[in-house]
Structures are given as C-alpha cells and as structure tokens.
Design a protein around this motif. Structure first.
Motif, PDB file in Angstrom:
ATOM      1  N   UNK A  72       0.816  -1.267  -0.099  1.00 29.57           N
ATOM      2  CA  UNK A  72      -0.007  -0.168  -0.152  1.00 29.57           C
ATOM      3  C   UNK A  72       0.953   1.179  -0.034  1.00 29.57           C
ATOM      4  N   UNK A  73       0.421   2.219  -0.896  1.00 37.61           N
ATOM      5  CA  UNK A  73       1.174   3.549  -1.013  1.00 37.61           C
ATOM      6  C   UNK A  73       0.246   4.707  -0.640  1.00 37.61           C
ATOM      7  N   UNK A  74       0.501   5.270   0.368  1.00 38.06           N
ATOM      8  CA  UNK A  74      -0.488   6.594   0.687  1.00 38.06           C
ATOM      9  C   UNK A  74      -0.063   7.632   0.076  1.00 38.06           C
ATOM     10  N   UNK A  75      -0.927   8.436  -0.352  1.00 42.35           N
ATOM     11  CA  UNK A  75      -0.946   9.733  -0.937  1.00 42.35           C
ATOM     12  C   UNK A  75      -0.508  10.772   0.080  1.00 42.35           C
ATOM     13  N   UNK A  76       0.163  12.061  -0.397  1.00 40.74           N
ATOM     14  CA  UNK A  76       0.372  13.065   0.421  1.00 40.74           C
ATOM     15  C   UNK A  76      -0.647  14.178   0.525  1.00 40.74           C
ATOM     16  N   UNK A  77      -0.454  15.263   1.262  1.00 44.62           N
ATOM     17  CA  UNK A  77      -1.373  16.278   1.306  1.00 44.62           C
ATOM     18  C   UNK A  77      -1.428  17.239  -0.013  1.00 44.62           C
ATOM     19  N   UNK A  78      -0.617  16.966  -1.051  1.00 49.66           N
ATOM     20  CA  UNK A  78      -0.655  17.738  -2.179  1.00 49.66           C
ATOM     21  C   UNK A  78      -1.634  17.321  -3.339  1.00 49.66           C
ATOM     22  N   UNK A  80      -2.409  14.162  -4.331  1.00 50.73           N
ATOM     23  CA  UNK A  80      -2.353  12.819  -4.833  1.00 50.73           C
ATOM     24  C   UNK A  80      -3.072  11.822  -4.462  1.00 50.73           C
ATOM     25  N   UNK A  81      -3.372  10.722  -5.241  1.00 49.32           N
ATOM     26  CA  UNK A  81      -4.326   9.791  -4.905  1.00 49.32           C
ATOM     27  C   UNK A  81      -4.160   9.261  -3.301  1.00 49.32           C
ATOM     28  N   UNK A  82      -5.260   9.061  -2.816  1.00 45.37           N
ATOM     29  CA  UNK A  82      -5.167   8.634  -1.385  1.00 45.37           C
ATOM     30  C   UNK A  82      -4.668   7.521  -1.150  1.00 45.37           C
ATOM     31  N   UNK A  83      -4.595   6.266  -2.193  1.00 47.10           N
ATOM     32  CA  UNK A  83      -3.971   5.049  -1.689  1.00 47.10           C
ATOM     33  C   UNK A  83      -3.892   4.671  -3.268  1.00 47.10           C
ATOM     34  N   UNK A  84      -2.772   3.704  -3.136  1.00 45.58           N
ATOM     35  CA  UNK A  84      -2.420   3.067  -4.420  1.00 45.58           C
ATOM     36  C   UNK A  84      -1.991   1.802  -3.848  1.00 45.58           C
ATOM     37  N   UNK A  85      -2.686   0.620  -4.806  1.00 43.36           N
ATOM     38  CA  UNK A  85      -2.222  -0.777  -4.264  1.00 43.36           C
ATOM     39  C   UNK A  85      -1.375  -1.278  -5.327  1.00 43.36           C
ATOM     40  N   UNK A  86      -0.479  -2.076  -4.997  1.00 45.74           N
ATOM     41  CA  UNK A  86       0.516  -2.845  -5.858  1.00 45.74           C
ATOM     42  C   UNK A  86       0.509  -4.182  -5.595  1.00 45.74           C
ATOM     43  N   UNK A  87       1.145  -5.016  -6.491  1.00 45.57           N
ATOM     44  CA  UNK A  87       1.211  -6.558  -6.320  1.00 45.57           C
ATOM     45  C   UNK A  87      -0.132  -7.269  -6.559  1.00 45.57           C
TER      46      UNK A  87
END
Length: 195
Positions: A72-78, A80-87
C-alpha cells in the motif's frame, strides 16, 4: 470472466504447496508457535481446498490476495491519490472478508488488531449493505472473516517452510506475520471451524 475464482485449480495448488512446506515449517518455526496452533495448522492441511470453495461462493468481489502494508502506498497532502495498491499477481474473485482478515491479522500487532477488528469489520459490512449487497448478514461476514483468518495460516506455513534463511528481511517479515496470524487464529477460535 478472465479473473479466476478463489477455487481455481491454480489457487487450489496451495494445498499441495502447504503439504510440501509443512516439514520445513515445523523444523524451522514449529518451536515459535504453541502446540494448540500447530494442531490447528496440521488439521488445516486437508481442508484448504474446501475453504477456497467456500470463498468462491457469492457474494463475491475482487480479492487482492496479498493486501498488507508493504503493498500500500498512501498519498500526501498535495492532492495525490489517497491510496495506491500494488502486487495484484494473485488477485481472484471471492469473499471480500478475506482481504480484511489478511490485512488485519498480518499487518497489525495483535493488541491493536484486538482493539480495532470488530469495529473495522462492522464498518466493512455496513458499507457492503449500503452498497446493495443483500442476504449477507454480519454473522455471515464474521464467519467468513474467521475462515479467512484461519486460511492466513496457509500463507505463513508456505512462506516459513520455503524461506531462504539467508534473506534477513524476508525472515523478519515472515516471522512477524506468522506470530500475528497465529494470534488471530487462536483468538478467533478458528480451530472450531475444522473437522
């Protein structure tokens, strides 16, 4: 239609992989789990395909299959997408409670999971109902969650039983997830789900 269900033959090969990994798991990690947890894991072996069949029954959704913090990759305050899921390589169609159990039982320390899991599960079920899922009450969702927490032991046994001991990060990750999965399986009394 192109996405396999949880009981696809490829998915069901996990039973054979589990049985092949069992001796290595017991040799390297058996001392780290209680005798009760080992008995549950041993009784799980012949039931793996039956549980996958259970997960394939409607209502179904897309299951990630490896839904944990590392993916899981969480977006920043700028903005970006709130969450991206890989794999997504082991994604399938099945009961969504699987990803909830996989995440909670593997990503959270047992004390935090204990405090939060029923609230999270009730929220998850409420969203399903609000989104139109019918004939799926909370008791069924909880039962699916417990089966999924039990099934998470499959991943732990296979990973621990086939782990390259030279991979220190992998060993630390696998050991941590094993401890968390075992705690969840015991606290949710998943042994009673097995014959």
């Amino acid at each position: 239609d192109w996405m396999p269900c949880t009981n696809d033959p490829v998915q069901k090969s996990s039973q054979e992989r589990y049985e092949m990994a069992w001796d290595g798991f017991c040799e390297r990690f058996g001392h780290q789990v209680s005798a009760k947890a080992l008995r549950i894991a041993e009784r799980l072996a012949p039931e793996i395909c039956n549980i996958l069949d259970r997960f394939a029954e409607p209502p179904r959704t897309i299951i990630h299959g490896d839904y944990r913090l590392d993916n899981l990759f969480f977006g920043g305050p700028e903005g970006e997408d709130a969450l991206a899921v890989i794999d997504w390589q082991i994604a399938s169609r099945g009961r969504g409670a699987f990803d909830v159990a996989y995440f909670l039982s593997g990503s959270l320390p047992p004390d935090k999971r204990r405090r939060e899991e029923m609230g999270i599960l009730k929220t998850y079920h409420g969203i399903l109902v609000d989104s139109g899922v019918k004939d799926y009450d909370f008791d069924q969702c909880l039962l699916d969650y417990r089966y999924a927490a039990l099934f998470c032991l499959v991943y732990s046994v296979i990973s621990c039983g086939t782990l390259d001991p030279a991979n220190e990060r992998g060993a630390a990750l696998t050991t941590t997830i094993l401890e968390r999965n075992v705690a969840a399986a015991l606290e949710l009394n998943t042994g009673e789900l097995l014959p």
